[in-house]
Structures are given as structure tokens and as C-alpha cells.
Write a protein that holds these residues in place. Structure first.
Motif, PDB file in Angstrom:
ATOM      1  N   VAL B   5       0.841  -1.186   0.000  1.00  0.00           N
ATOM      2  CA  VAL B   5       0.000   0.000   0.000  1.00  0.00           C
ATOM      3  C   VAL B   5       0.886   1.250   0.000  1.00  0.00           C
ATOM      4  CG1 VAL B   5      -0.306  -0.173   2.521  1.00  0.00           C
ATOM      5  CG2 VAL B   5      -1.845   1.243   1.212  1.00  0.00           C
ATOM      6  N   LEU B   6       2.022   1.156   0.697  1.00  0.00           N
ATOM      7  CA  LEU B   6       2.945   2.288   0.731  1.00  0.00           C
ATOM      8  C   LEU B   6       4.349   1.778   0.444  1.00  0.00           C
ATOM      9  CD1 LEU B   6       2.956   5.398   1.567  1.00  0.00           C
ATOM     10  CD2 LEU B   6       3.946   4.602   3.709  1.00  0.00           C
ATOM     11  N   GLU B   7       5.015   2.479  -0.453  1.00  0.00           N
ATOM     12  CA  GLU B   7       6.355   2.068  -0.861  1.00  0.00           C
ATOM     13  C   GLU B   7       7.270   3.288  -0.729  1.00  0.00           C
ATOM     14  OE1 GLU B   7       6.608  -1.181  -2.759  1.00  0.00           O
ATOM     15  OE2 GLU B   7       8.739  -0.919  -2.322  1.00  0.00           O
ATOM     16  N   VAL B   8       8.224   3.228   0.180  1.00  0.00           N
ATOM     17  CA  VAL B   8       9.155   4.338   0.362  1.00  0.00           C
ATOM     18  C   VAL B   8      10.510   3.876  -0.156  1.00  0.00           C
ATOM     19  CG1 VAL B   8      10.306   5.815   2.069  1.00  0.00           C
ATOM     20  CG2 VAL B   8       7.904   5.203   2.370  1.00  0.00           C
ATOM     21  N   ARG B   9      11.118   4.673  -1.078  1.00  0.00           N
ATOM     22  CA  ARG B   9      12.411   4.285  -1.642  1.00  0.00           C
ATOM     23  C   ARG B   9      13.417   5.413  -1.512  1.00  0.00           C
ATOM     24  NH1 ARG B   9      11.930   0.217  -0.541  1.00  0.00           N
ATOM     25  NH2 ARG B   9      10.945  -1.525  -1.548  1.00  0.00           N
ATOM     26  N   ASP B  10      14.509   5.127  -0.840  1.00  0.00           N
ATOM     27  CA  ASP B  10      15.646   6.041  -0.783  1.00  0.00           C
ATOM     28  C   ASP B  10      15.260   7.471  -0.396  1.00  0.00           C
ATOM     29  OD1 ASP B  10      18.368   6.436  -0.923  1.00  0.00           O
ATOM     30  OD2 ASP B  10      18.308   7.080  -3.015  1.00  0.00           O
ATOM     31  N   LEU B  11      14.404   7.600   0.593  1.00  0.00           N
ATOM     32  CA  LEU B  11      13.934   8.917   1.032  1.00  0.00           C
ATOM     33  C   LEU B  11      15.046   9.654   1.776  1.00  0.00           C
ATOM     34  CD1 LEU B  11      11.366  10.663   1.051  1.00  0.00           C
ATOM     35  CD2 LEU B  11      10.748   9.622   3.233  1.00  0.00           C
ATOM     36  N   ARG B  12      15.247  10.924   1.380  1.00  0.00           N
ATOM     37  CA  ARG B  12      16.312  11.733   1.984  1.00  0.00           C
ATOM     38  C   ARG B  12      15.775  13.097   2.390  1.00  0.00           C
ATOM     39  NH1 ARG B  12      21.288   9.679   0.528  1.00  0.00           N
ATOM     40  NH2 ARG B  12      20.997   7.825  -0.746  1.00  0.00           N
ATOM     41  N   VAL B  13      16.080  13.495   3.624  1.00  0.00           N
ATOM     42  CA  VAL B  13      15.693  14.814   4.116  1.00  0.00           C
ATOM     43  C   VAL B  13      16.913  15.450   4.760  1.00  0.00           C
ATOM     44  CG1 VAL B  13      14.172  16.113   5.663  1.00  0.00           C
ATOM     45  CG2 VAL B  13      13.368  13.976   4.649  1.00  0.00           C
ATOM     46  N   SER B  14      17.136  16.733   4.468  1.00  0.00           N
ATOM     47  CA  SER B  14      18.241  17.408   5.143  1.00  0.00           C
ATOM     48  C   SER B  14      17.775  18.763   5.644  1.00  0.00           C
ATOM     49  CB  SER B  14      19.438  17.566   4.212  1.00  0.00           C
ATOM     50  OG  SER B  14      19.087  18.424   3.159  1.00  0.00           O
ATOM     51  N   PHE B  15      18.493  19.270   6.624  1.00  0.00           N
ATOM     52  CA  PHE B  15      18.215  20.589   7.183  1.00  0.00           C
ATOM     53  C   PHE B  15      19.459  21.443   7.021  1.00  0.00           C
ATOM     54  CE2 PHE B  15      15.047  18.000   9.112  1.00  0.00           C
ATOM     55  CZ  PHE B  15      13.962  18.849   9.343  1.00  0.00           C
ATOM     56  N   ALA B  16      19.266  22.683   6.558  1.00  0.00           N
ATOM     57  CA  ALA B  16      20.402  23.598   6.475  1.00  0.00           C
ATOM     58  C   ALA B  16      20.688  24.114   7.878  1.00  0.00           C
ATOM     59  CB  ALA B  16      20.058  24.766   5.548  1.00  0.00           C
ATOM     60  N   HIS B  17      21.925  24.021   8.295  1.00  0.00           N
ATOM     61  CA  HIS B  17      22.334  24.443   9.634  1.00  0.00           C
ATOM     62  C   HIS B  17      23.602  25.266   9.469  1.00  0.00           C
ATOM     63  CE1 HIS B  17      24.111  24.062  13.658  1.00  0.00           C
ATOM     64  NE2 HIS B  17      22.904  23.793  14.095  1.00  0.00           N
ATOM     65  N   PRO B  18      23.750  26.321  10.262  1.00  0.00           N
ATOM     66  CA  PRO B  18      24.939  27.172  10.086  1.00  0.00           C
ATOM     67  C   PRO B  18      26.250  26.381  10.126  1.00  0.00           C
ATOM     68  CG  PRO B  18      23.452  28.129  11.715  1.00  0.00           C
ATOM     69  CD  PRO B  18      22.854  26.837  11.304  1.00  0.00           C
ATOM     70  N   LEU B  19      26.268  25.270  10.843  1.00  0.00           N
ATOM     71  CA  LEU B  19      27.517  24.521  10.967  1.00  0.00           C
ATOM     72  C   LEU B  19      27.619  23.369   9.977  1.00  0.00           C
ATOM     73  CD1 LEU B  19      27.819  24.492  14.847  1.00  0.00           C
ATOM     74  CD2 LEU B  19      29.124  25.867  13.232  1.00  0.00           C
ATOM     75  N   GLY B  20      26.684  23.305   9.053  1.00  0.00           N
ATOM     76  CA  GLY B  20      26.774  22.253   8.052  1.00  0.00           C
ATOM     77  C   GLY B  20      25.423  21.621   7.809  1.00  0.00           C
ATOM     78  N   LEU B  21      25.368  20.775   6.800  1.00  0.00           N
ATOM     79  CA  LEU B  21      24.126  20.139   6.401  1.00  0.00           C
ATOM     80  C   LEU B  21      23.809  18.996   7.366  1.00  0.00           C
ATOM     81  CD1 LEU B  21      22.203  20.628   4.020  1.00  0.00           C
ATOM     82  CD2 LEU B  21      23.297  18.664   2.898  1.00  0.00           C
ATOM     83  N   VAL B  22      22.570  18.975   7.856  1.00  0.00           N
ATOM     84  CA  VAL B  22      22.148  17.910   8.753  1.00  0.00           C
ATOM     85  C   VAL B  22      21.307  16.916   7.954  1.00  0.00           C
ATOM     86  CG1 VAL B  22      20.746  17.378  10.783  1.00  0.00           C
ATOM     87  CG2 VAL B  22      22.122  19.474  10.728  1.00  0.00           C
ATOM     88  N   ARG B  23      21.819  15.712   7.808  1.00  0.00           N
ATOM     89  CA  ARG B  23      21.043  14.692   7.102  1.00  0.00           C
ATOM     90  C   ARG B  23      20.166  13.945   8.102  1.00  0.00           C
ATOM     91  NH1 ARG B  23      23.420  14.810   2.226  1.00  0.00           N
ATOM     92  NH2 ARG B  23      25.666  15.179   2.266  1.00  0.00           N
TER      93      ARG B  23
END
Lengths: 339, 322
Positions: B5-23
Motif C-alpha cells: 500500500v505504501l512504498e518508500v524508496r531512498d527517502l532523503r531529508v536534510s536541514f540547512a544548519h549554520p555549521l553544516g548540512l544535517v542529514r
């Protein structure tokens, strides 16, 4: 004088609402213990905590600190009480002033109680306390409260209590807002405070499993009264009060045995009978006499008291003081050595 | 093979942070069978709640979805326009967010809040039909129909949580995502609410994703459990198997951090601290806290490997069970 704090028939009513009904409890400095107060929301456990901390004045009975009524303590005794008895609250956000860096809650007690001779010594004290609760001082000091997580803020409060070397810590739901791993860490630091420094701890919680892990004694509270109290092993392995049994059965276990989500859904709380046992409305073994009067505490064993008419053949708890059924650290130790 | 019913593939989320990218979510894939109950567990900050939001495309700046695919009944969500996505939230996938019982509008009656949800998704009914629908929904979650006229402050925590479940199921979604739905409730009420969620889910035939950190709750409620660490899935297995033979050292640590009622003295937190997502350790992100970690763990990031019996784990040292 070894009695640190004694509640005598302490009760609290807010108008027609009874928040706490007649609790007597002695906390002894010579045999410090960890006593958990377990119950659901509205059971009176936080009211009991606030009365012990002197934050609420009981409407019946009284609370004594070294045999002096909390209401009439002089300035010096009050300062000693404030140092000896420390609080850790559920939501560590409200104890921080958002305009101050979190250092403020640590430097204030150091200054106020003259814990250090120099700024450098204060810094060392504070950093040691922070590390003891699993925090990296460089990530904490200089920050504002909103920059830290709830778990970090709560551990700072434990570190703060640690700084003062108190004789009693009343911790009101200290871990209900942090996850399981942190929970174990924070409770572990409370337990070592008790073991290493002989601090009495009153641990207010709705989680019987963590209470079982760190406490010597448990008070199970239900709707303003004590349902069952005594040594932790007995209560968890052989609960007597029907409410304690319900509580234990409600804890989801890490097990392949799956019986927790039942088809017959667990009965929702019924209304309390006026004047009778407050658990009667949802009790599977209620009898007609349960409606007649609030059951007193029956002493079913040396280390157990239970407020349920099913145990009426046992003698009533003398002076109703729960302190007499609680096990202290030294007794627990000698018992373990004997066993 | 049954259709997911639900298929999640290679989902990626990041947050911009002053000290670097937060994955926050770093290449998560899983599928959900119709009617299945899947758990997602991990410590605070492991990305489990972020992933729940990402499935619904509800990540706000400075966060962003960097890639990956989410399919509901075969329909790719990442290409839907915002209006289609808005309709799909609640109707297709309903979220019971963390702390949702405190997100009810305090100045609106419960009935009006359910009405709002229905109206917002184009359900137009006569007054009587609407009142009936709301009464039905409330009774389904174990509340009296009269609760419709109550304000949130008049309800207990358990009742508010039930009201949130009523809103979540009002459009008969295919998937219900419940993010720590009972974390503020005491154990007796927690059990009642979870029993209600189980019954409602079964009656709807909906799949459930339960997000949380209580391994006891997971063991008792879900069919399959995924463990997340530092934005990745590190183990996925049928829950019975996970509980009996956890393959990943982190899973074992999570299980032993849960206070037992069988024996005392076993209470131990996971050693060390959860890593900073903007500054992850090399190799396996868990290696600084792992007592078994070797040279390879410090260098090479382990991928999920089959561990026998439908289980996968991302650990160089885990051995498949026959």
C-alpha cells in the motif's frame, strides 16, 4: 536526630476537590531509601511531592523538617531546608529563565550556598556535575534554554541537584519527557546519587517499571489516597491491591507473548463511589462494604500495607505511617547480605 | 507477492544548519503491506518523526526533501501538485502527530473540529447526516456522541487522544501514521487507546506506522519493526524475531534500555551519546558506542543485508540466522 522529613496525616483539598487524603510518611536520614510514588494523572502524587517540598501547605495535617513544622521555620532553618531538600520537575522548561544562559541555574546555587572559593573551582564543580549526568559541558555552558533539548535541560537539573549534595531529592516525573535510553541514564545517575551520597529520593512517576528498577519502596496512589505501599519486590511480583494488579498488567512487555492488545478492551475508569473505596467503580472484585467507607491501610506483612477490604483480617497500620513499612538502604543491604 | 500500500524508496531529508548540512533522513526504504502494522523505533533525534513528516511532504524550511520516492497504492507522491497532496493528507495517509492531543484547537468544540476536517476535504453533508457521521466516528473510538459538544479542556488526555484518532480516520485513510500517540498517557489509558487504535485499524483495513521509542509497546503492537539510527534504518525484522534474536548491537541496546519487570538491576542506558547528525562518525554511525566495533566499522558504512527469516540488518558483524 535522624528523621529528616515527616508528613503527618497530610491532606490537601482545593475547595470541594480532595487532591490528597491523609498520607503519613517518615523519611529517615539514617536509612536513606529510594521511594517511588506511582499513580495515574490525578492520583495525588504530584500534590504529595509539592507538600513534601513545602510548595503547597497541607489543608489537613502537617509536614515536619527535623521535628519543626514547615509553616513556622525560621530563616536559618528555611535556608537549610532549601539546601537539604531539592526538587527535580517534570517539565524542565519552566524552571529556566529564558533570558538567562543555562549556566545561571548552576552558578546561582554555587554562589548562594558558597560551594566554591573561586570562579575556577566553581567551573570545575559545574563541569564535573554535568559530565556525571552524561552531558558535554562545552555543548551546554553558554547556551540559552531554547537551544537545548528537553533531555539536556532535564539532565542539567539533575546536575544542579548534584551540586548541592542534598539529603532528599523529590523528583516529579523526571524522565517522562525523554526517551527510553536517556531515561535509563538519568535514573541511573539518580540511583548513584543515592548510593554514593546516601541521599533519600522520592521518585514520582506513572511508570511502575522504572520504579521497580531503581526504588526500594513503592507507594501506589489512586485518586488522592495510597492504595498499596511497601518493598518493591513484593509489590511488583505479588501485588495485592486490584489497582496495582491492573497497573502491572497494563505495562507492554518486550516479549513474543502478545496479549497486551486484547479484543475485550480494558474497562474505562468508572465513577468513584462517594464515601467508599475510590477504586470500586472499576474494581473486578468489589464487595458491598467497599461502598461504605474508605478502606484503611491494612498491614499484610512487615513491609507491606494495602488499602483494600479484602485484607481486613490483617491489622490496621499503626499510626498509619507508611514510613514503618518502607525499607531503608541499610536494611536492604543487610537483607541482601543475609540472603 | 501482495501489492504494497505504501512504498518508500531512498527517502532523503536534510536541514540547512549554520555549521553544516544535517542529514535527518538518509536513504530510507521500506514497504508497507495493506493492513500491516509497522513500527519505527529509535532514540530522540534519529529521524523517525522527520521521516513521518517527509512521507506526507510536510517538511518545512530550513528542512528539505532531497530525493527519494513515496508511492501510495502505486501513485508517486513526489510529483503531485500541492493541492493534490493536500487532499491526500488525511484522506490517503492520516497523521496523528506527536503531542496531537495538545494540538486540538482549544476554542473549538470537538464536533466542529471533525466537521472542519471533513469540509476541508470536500465532504458536504446535510446537518443531520453530518451530526450522525460525527457521532459514529466518536463512538468508533470509544467516546460518547455527546463529546462532540465538548471543548478539549473538558476532556481527559485519553479522551483527547481518542478524538485525534477520530479525526485521523474520518476519511477512511489507507495508512495511519501515529507518532508517539500515547507518550503522555499513563499505562492503563495507553493500553485502552492502543486497543482502540488496533480495532479501528482492523475495521478500516488501514495499515499503521507506529513511531516511538518504547520497545515494549512495539513488541505488543506492531507486526514488523524498523530500527532507526542517525537517519538510517539499521534493522528491519518481524517483531517476534527482533525481540528474540536482535541482530544489530543497537537494537540489543535499545531493548536492554527498557526497564524490565522480570528482574531488577538490568537498567542500563545506551553508552555514550547519540551522534550529532551534522557531524556523523565515519563508517558505521553507531561504532563509537558499540562494544563490538572493529577496524572495518570505523571505515566502511554497513548496508542492510539479509539476516534470515525476512530480517535485514546493517552491521558488519551481524551473522545471518539459519
Amino acid at each position: 536526630m535522624s528523621v529528616l522529613l515527616r508528613a503527618e496525616h497530610a491532606g490537601k483539598a482545593y475547595g470541594p476537590l480532595t487532591a490528597l487524603r491523609d498520607v503519613s510518611l517518615t523519611l529517615d536520614q539514617a536509612r536513606p531509601s529510594i521511594t517511588a510514588v506511582v499513580g495515574e494523572s490525578g492520583s495525588g502524587k504530584t500534590t504529595l511531592a509539592r507538600i513534601l517540598l513545602g510548595l503547597e501547605v497541607p489543608t489537613t495535617g502537617r509536614v515536619l523538617y527535623h521535628d519543626a513544622d514547615l509553616r513556622t521555620l525560621g530563616a536559618a532553618a528555611r535556608l537549610a531546608f532549601r539546601r537539604d531538600v531539592q526538587a527535580i520537575f517534570q517539565d524542565p522548561y519552566e524552571v529556566y529563565n529564558p533570558f538567562y544562559r543555562v549556566d545561571h541555574v548552576l552558578t546561582t546555587p554555587v554562589r548562594k550556598f558558597r560551594l566554591a572559593k573561586s570562579a575556577a573551582e566553581a567551573r570545575v564543580l559545574i563541569e564535573t556535575a554535568l559530565r556525571a549526568v552524561g552531558l558535554r559541558p562545552e555543548e551546554i555552558l553558554g547556551r540559552f534554554p531554547h537551544q537545548l533539548s528537553g533531555g539536556q535541560r532535564q539532565r542539567i537539573m539533575v546536575a544542579r541537584a548534584l551540586l548541592l549534595r542534598p539529603k532528599l531529592i523529590v523528583a516529579d516525573e523526571p524522565v517522562s519527557m525523554v526517551d527510553a535510553s536517556l531515561r535509563a541514564t538519568i535514573l541511573g545517575s539518580l540511583r548513584s546519587l543515592h548510593e554514593e551520597l546516601g541521599i533519600n529520593i522520592v521518585y514520582i512517576t506513572h511508570d511502575l517499571a522504572t520504579a521497580y528498577q531503581i526504588s526500594h519502596n513503592i507507594l501506589v496512589m489512586y485518586r488522592a489516597g495510597v492504595a498499596e505501599a511497601g518493598a518493591v519486590d513484593g509489590i511488583v511480583t505479588r501485588p495485592e491491591h486490584p489497582y496495582t494488579r491492573l497497573l502491572i498488567a497494563s505495562i507492554p512487555r518486550v516479549s513474543t507473548e502478545r496479549n497486551w492488545v486484547s479484543e475485550a478492551e480494558t474497562a474505562v475508569a468508572g465513577s468513584a463511589a462517594a464515601g467508599g473505596c475510590s477504586f470500586m467503580g472499576r474494581c473486578p472484585v468489589a464487595m458491598s462494604e467497599c461502598a461504605e467507607a474508605v478502606p484503611p491501610l491494612f498491614r499484610t506483612a512487615a513491609d507491606r500495607a494495602v488499602a483494600c477490604y479484602h485484607y481486613r483480617t490483617a491489622p490496621e497500620l499503626a499510626a498509619a505511617d507508611l514510613g514503618t513499612v518502607l525499607t531503608g538502604m541499610h536494611e536492604a543491604g543487610s537483607r541482601a547480605a543475609a540472603g | 507477492m501482495s501489492e504494497a500500500v505504501l512504498e518508500v524508496r531512498d527517502l532523503r531529508v536534510s536541514f540547512a544548519h549554520p555549521l553544516g548540512l544535517v542529514r535527518a533522513v538518509d536513504g530510507v526504504s521500506f514497504s508497507l503491506a495493506p493492513g500491516e502494522r509497522l513500527g519505527l523505533a529509535g532514540e530522540s533525534g534519529c529521524g523517525k518523526s522527520t521521516m513521518a513528516l517527509a512521507i506526507l511532504r510536510m517538511i518545512r524550511p530550513p528542512g528539505r526533501i532531497d530525493g527519494g520516492s513515496v508511492r501510495l497504492d502505486g501513485v508517486e507522491l513526489s510529483v503531485l501538485n500541492e493541492e493534490a497532496m493536500r487532499r491526500l493528507r488525511l484522506a490517503g495517509i492520516a497523521l496523528v502527530p506527536q503531542g496531537s492531543m495538545n494540538s486540538l484547537n482549544p476554542v473549538m468544540r470537538i464536533g466542529a473540529q471533525i466537521e472542519d476536517a471533513l469540509a476541508d476535504h470536500g465532504v458536504s453533508l446535510s446537518r443531520t447526516a453530518l451530526a450522525e457521521r460525527i457521532a459514529d466516528l466518536l463512538e468508533t473510538v470509544g467516546l460518547r456522541a455527546g463529546v462532540a459538544a465538548s471543548y478539549p479542556h473538558q476532556l481527559s488526555g485519553g479522551m483527547k487522544q481518542r478524538a485525534c484518532i477520530a479525526i485521523a480516520i474520518c476519511l477512511r485513510p489507507r495508512v495511519i501514521i501515529a507518532d508517539e500517540p500515547t507518550s503522555a498517557l499513563d499505562v492503563v489509558v495507553q493500553r485502552q487507546v492502543m486497543e482502540t487504535l488496533a480495532r479501528v485499524q482492523r475495521d478500516l483495513g488501514a495499515a499503521v506506522i507506529l513511531v516511538g521509542h518504547d520497545m515494549g509497546l512495539m513488541a505488543q503492537f506492531v507486526d514488523r519493526l524498523g530500527i532507526m539510527y542517525a537517519g538510517r534504518l539499521v534493522e528491519v525484522a518481524p517483531v517476534g524475531q527482533m525481540v528474540t534474536v536482535p541482530r544489530h548491537p543497537y537494537t540489543r541496546a535499545l531493548i536492554s534500555s527498557l526497564p524490565s519487570l522480570e528482574h531488577r538491576g538490568g537498567l542500563q542506558g545506551i553508552p555514550g551519546l547519540a551522534p550529532l547528525l551534522r557531524d556523523l562518525p565515519s563508517g558505521c554511525a553507531f561504532h563509537p558506542r558499540c562494544s563490538l566495533a572493529g577496524e572495518r566499522c570505523r571505515i566502511e558504512t554497513p548496508a542492510l543485508r539479509p539476516m534470515g527469516g525476512n530480517a535485514v540488518a546493517a552491521c558488519h558483524l551481524a551473522e545471518p540466522v539459519a
